[in-house]
Structures are given as C-alpha cells and as structure tokens.
Enzyme design. Structure first.
Site, short mmCIF file in Angstrom:
data_model
loop_
_atom_site.label_atom_id
_atom_site.label_comp_id
_atom_site.label_asym_id
_atom_site.label_seq_id
_atom_site.Cartn_x
_atom_site.Cartn_y
_atom_site.Cartn_z
N TYR A 3 -29.78 -40.35 4.86
CA TYR A 3 -28.97 -40.76 5.45
C TYR A 3 -28.83 -42.16 6.70
O TYR A 3 -27.93 -42.87 6.49
CB TYR A 3 -28.06 -39.72 5.70
N LYS A 55 -27.27 -45.65 6.48
CA LYS A 55 -26.66 -46.02 7.55
C LYS A 55 -26.97 -47.36 7.91
O LYS A 55 -26.50 -48.50 9.06
CB LYS A 55 -26.56 -45.26 8.29
N1 LIG Z 1 -16.76 -38.00 8.56
C1 LIG Z 1 -17.30 -38.86 9.35
O1 LIG Z 1 -17.22 -38.17 11.18
C2 LIG Z 1 -18.02 -39.87 8.95
C3 LIG Z 1 -19.09 -40.15 10.06
C4 LIG Z 1 -20.07 -40.74 9.78
C5 LIG Z 1 -20.34 -41.81 8.41
N2 LIG Z 1 -18.98 -41.47 7.75
C6 LIG Z 1 -19.66 -41.96 6.03
O2 LIG Z 1 -17.67 -42.35 5.89
C7 LIG Z 1 -17.59 -42.25 4.36
C8 LIG Z 1 -16.59 -41.50 4.13
O3 LIG Z 1 -16.89 -39.99 4.42
P1 LIG Z 1 -15.94 -38.56 4.70
O4 LIG Z 1 -16.84 -38.30 6.04
O5 LIG Z 1 -14.83 -39.24 4.00
O6 LIG Z 1 -17.22 -38.21 3.64
P2 LIG Z 1 -15.92 -37.20 2.45
O7 LIG Z 1 -17.17 -36.14 1.28
O8 LIG Z 1 -14.55 -36.42 2.74
O9 LIG Z 1 -15.72 -37.58 1.17
C9 LIG Z 1 -16.63 -38.74 0.76
C10 LIG Z 1 -16.40 -39.12 -0.72
O10 LIG Z 1 -17.10 -39.80 -1.50
C11 LIG Z 1 -16.91 -39.64 -2.93
N3 LIG Z 1 -18.84 -40.09 -3.43
C12 LIG Z 1 -19.86 -39.74 -3.35
N4 LIG Z 1 -20.76 -39.69 -4.23
C13 LIG Z 1 -19.52 -41.10 -4.96
C14 LIG Z 1 -20.29 -42.32 -6.10
N5 LIG Z 1 -21.66 -42.65 -6.29
N6 LIG Z 1 -19.35 -43.08 -6.28
C15 LIG Z 1 -17.96 -43.00 -6.04
N7 LIG Z 1 -17.88 -41.63 -4.53
C16 LIG Z 1 -18.60 -41.49 -4.51
C17 LIG Z 1 -17.26 -38.20 -3.32
O11 LIG Z 1 -17.00 -37.70 -3.88
C18 LIG Z 1 -16.07 -38.36 -1.69
O12 LIG Z 1 -15.00 -37.65 -2.75
C19 LIG Z 1 -19.21 -41.71 3.80
O13 LIG Z 1 -19.48 -43.10 3.90
C20 LIG Z 1 -19.99 -41.36 5.18
O14 LIG Z 1 -20.95 -41.49 5.20
C21 LIG Z 1 -18.37 -40.46 8.09
#
Ligand SMILES: NC(=O)c1ccc[n+]([C@@H]2O[C@H](COP(=O)([O-])OP(=O)(O)OC[C@H]3O[C@@H](n4cnc5c(N)ncnc54)[C@H](O)[C@@H]3O)[C@@H](O)[C@H]2O)c1
Length: 315
Positions: free
Chosen positions: A162, A166
């Site tokens: 990851y 990133k």
């Molecule tokens: N939540 C946080 O605090 C946080 C922190 C740092 C980075 N992020 C990044 O933000 C983004 C969103 O994360 P989130 O927390 O909303 O996660 P989440 O799990 O709630 O949502 C992610 C969504 O991506 C979809 N997904 C997974 N694989 C996929 C694919 N191959 N094609 C299309 N869609 C796909 C999943 O079905 C899910 O609905 C991610 O890239 C995550 O790494 C989130």
C-alpha cells in the site's frame, strides 16, 4: 452549482471517500459515473452493489449519475468506463481515483498476489484510468484528476504494498501534471484521514490503544485519532481542485481530514556534498563525510538498531 456541465468518473465511488466526493460533485452540478464493483475490504467478491445505491441517491436528489461495476485494475475495462462517461454525458472532465483495497502483512510474510493486487488497484488502476481519460481531456483542452494517495507514502508497518502504491500515486500525479499542463489538465493528490470501512476497524482501534499504552503516542494524540471524522470532510477539497479556477494548482499533494489541510513539498535539495577534480566520491570520502555532512540535520526514518539487538529481534 460550481461544476454544472461537467462530467466525472469517480472510481471506488460506492463507499467511503469516493462516495462522499461523488455526492459533492453531483451537488455542485456535475454528472457522475459511479464506478464500484462492490468488493470487500481486501478486494474479495461480494454481492453488494454500492455504485447503484449512490447513483440512485444522486438521481433522486435531482442530479445525473450512472453506475459502473468494473475494476480499475483492468486496462480495457478502465477505457470502457471513460467511454461510458462520454456516451452518457458527452465528455469526461473530471477523474477521481478513489478505488482501494488493503492486504496487510509484513513484507516477509506477504505473498506476491497480495503485493500485486494492491499495486494493481491503486497504482496501475490510477494509471489505467488516467491514460484513457487524458486521451479525451487533452483534445478538449480541459481536465481535472484527483487521486487518493495516503500518508502511508512515508512508509508504514504491515502495508509495504500500500505504501509503495501510494508513493507511486504521488510520482504519477506529478508526472501527469508536467506532461499535461499544456492541455489544460491538472492532476493533484490527496492524503486523507477519514472513518470508512477501510480504516474504522477494531484492529486499527486496538493498534492505537497499544501505541498509547506503550507510550508511542500521547493521550492527546490518541484522543485526536479516536475522534469521529467522516469522509465528508475530504470531499469539498476534491471538488475545489476540479473547479475551472483551480488551474493554478497542479502536481500538488494535500493532507486532508476534519479540521486540517496541509501541503507537502517534495524533492527539494537539502544538504549537498561536492567533489572537485575527478568528481569521484571514494568509499573513504563517504565514510568520513556522509554521516556528518550529508545527513546532518536529517531526522532518521527509524532509530538505529545495534547488531546484538537485531539478532535477538530476528531469533
Ligand atoms: N479512509 C482513510 O482514512 C484513507 C486514508 C488514506 C488513504 N485513503 C484512500 O482513499 C481511497 C478511498 O478509501 P476509503 O477509505 O473510502 O475505502 P472504502 O473501502 O470505504 O472504499 C473503497 C472502495 O473502492 C472499491 N474498489 C475496490 N477495488 C476496486 C477496483 N478494483 N475497482 C474499482 N473500485 C474498487 C471498493 O469496492 C470500495 O467501495 C482509497 O484509495 C484509500 O487507499 C483512505
């Protein structure tokens, strides 16, 4: 309505941060393709269809949205997703790369599949989507790409796949910015913190508690980390970066969470060493000068571990 007439694709738009951004773009008048195959947290198949729910929510509120259930990791399907946006709404102006999965394990236990899957969704997925979208955006002389990176780019425990993805997203964002600025396209990255099913897990809570108990974080840091902060605090910044007037922000990375936004600046030169004459730094030069000159004032990424401690740790 500041995005009226714009068409967007939001990957991973069915849940969490992607969903919050999709709703915000729609509130601002954009028509949105909500992409989400409805996968589990680690990318496992489920029968859920969150993209349909978000698209329906937008339509019910008077907006325009269609669902897409493909994976961003599939190069061809990524192209079809972009085409779906053009067929449905006449263009693709905005791309939000929010799709994400996690497969956590220390590097020595991580399987090749666990590494490839995470890189495939986050980094290759962003490249797939950007590649196809930019082919259209450059013809129309306008485009906005916002990609979800993470503070994990700094390096993190149990998530080297990851962290690598990133960090890659930041490099890819900066490269896209340099290559496409002349076509009116901007690309920026966000490092969010938000409670979603990816982060608000019992394991994450237990880990924070362990850090508090072992003195790695203060009570104040623990309390701040445990405060509820939803993805709706991330969405307005993503929408802001998509405005026509945000054309001057390109290649940047922002940290964003409830109550705080900050910028990062990468790649600046800090300390330098120069070798006059033949320009060859010998091993002896490096032994003498590197620790005290080149690394002077640079904080270590990890504390130094002495040989006897290291042998105990690995035994
Ligand atoms: N939540 C946080 O605090 C946080 C922190 C740092 C980075 N992020 C990044 O933000 C983004 C969103 O994360 P989130 O927390 O909303 O996660 P989440 O799990 O709630 O949502 C992610 C969504 O991506 C979809 N997904 C997974 N694989 C996929 C694919 N191959 N094609 C299309 N869609 C796909 C999943 O079905 C899910 O609905 C991610 O890239 C995550 O790494 C989130």
């Amino acid at each position: 309505m500041k995005l009226k007439g714009k068409a967007a694709v939001v990957t991973g738009g069915g849940r969490g941060i992607g969903r919050a951004i999709a709703l915000e773009l729609a509130r601002q008048g954009a028509a949105v393709v909500i992409n989400d195959p409805g996968l589990g947290r680690s990318g496992e198949l489920t029968t859920e269809r969150p993209a349909d729910e978000v698209a329906a929510e937008i339509v019910q509120a008077g907006g325009r949205a269609v669902a897409n259930h493909e994976s961003v990791a599939d190069h061809q399907k990524a192209g079809q997703m972009v085409q779906q946006c053009i067929d449905s709404f006449g263009s693709i102006d905005i791309l939000i790369n929010s799709a994400g999965v996690v497969r956590e394990r220390m590097i020595w236990n991580m399987t090749e599949d666990e590494f490839d899957t995470v890189i495939g969704v986050h980094l290759k997925g962003m490249w797939n989507m950007s590649h196809h979208a930019i082919r259209h955006m450059r013809k129309q002389g306008f485009g906005r790409i916002v990609s979800l990176s993470s503070d994990a780019f700094k390096g993190t425990f149990g998530q080297c796949n990851y962290a690598a993805a990133k960090a890659g997203i930041i490099g890819l964002t900066r490269s896209i910015a340099k290559e496409t600025a002349k076509f009116g396209i901007t690309a920026n990255a966000l490092c969010p913190v938000a409670d979603t099913r990816m982060t608000a897990t019992p394991e994450v809570a237990a880990n924070r508690k362990r850090k508090l108990e072992s003195g790695l974080i203060t009570q104040a840091q623990y309390d701040a980390a445990m405060q509820a902060k939803g993805p709706e605090y991330v969405a307005p910044l993503a929408a802001y970066l998509c405005l026509d007037d945000a054309d001057f922000i390109n290649g940047q990375t922002f940290h964003v969470e409830k109550g705080v936004i900050n910028t990062y600046y990468f790649g600046e030169d800090r300390n330098s060493m120069f070798k006059v004459g033949d320009g060859l730094f010998t091993l002896e030069d490096l032994e003498e000068c590197l620790p005290r000159a080149l690394l002077n004032g640079i904080p270590p990424i990890v504390p130094v571990v002495k040989r006897d401690q290291a042998q105990k740790a690995g035994a």
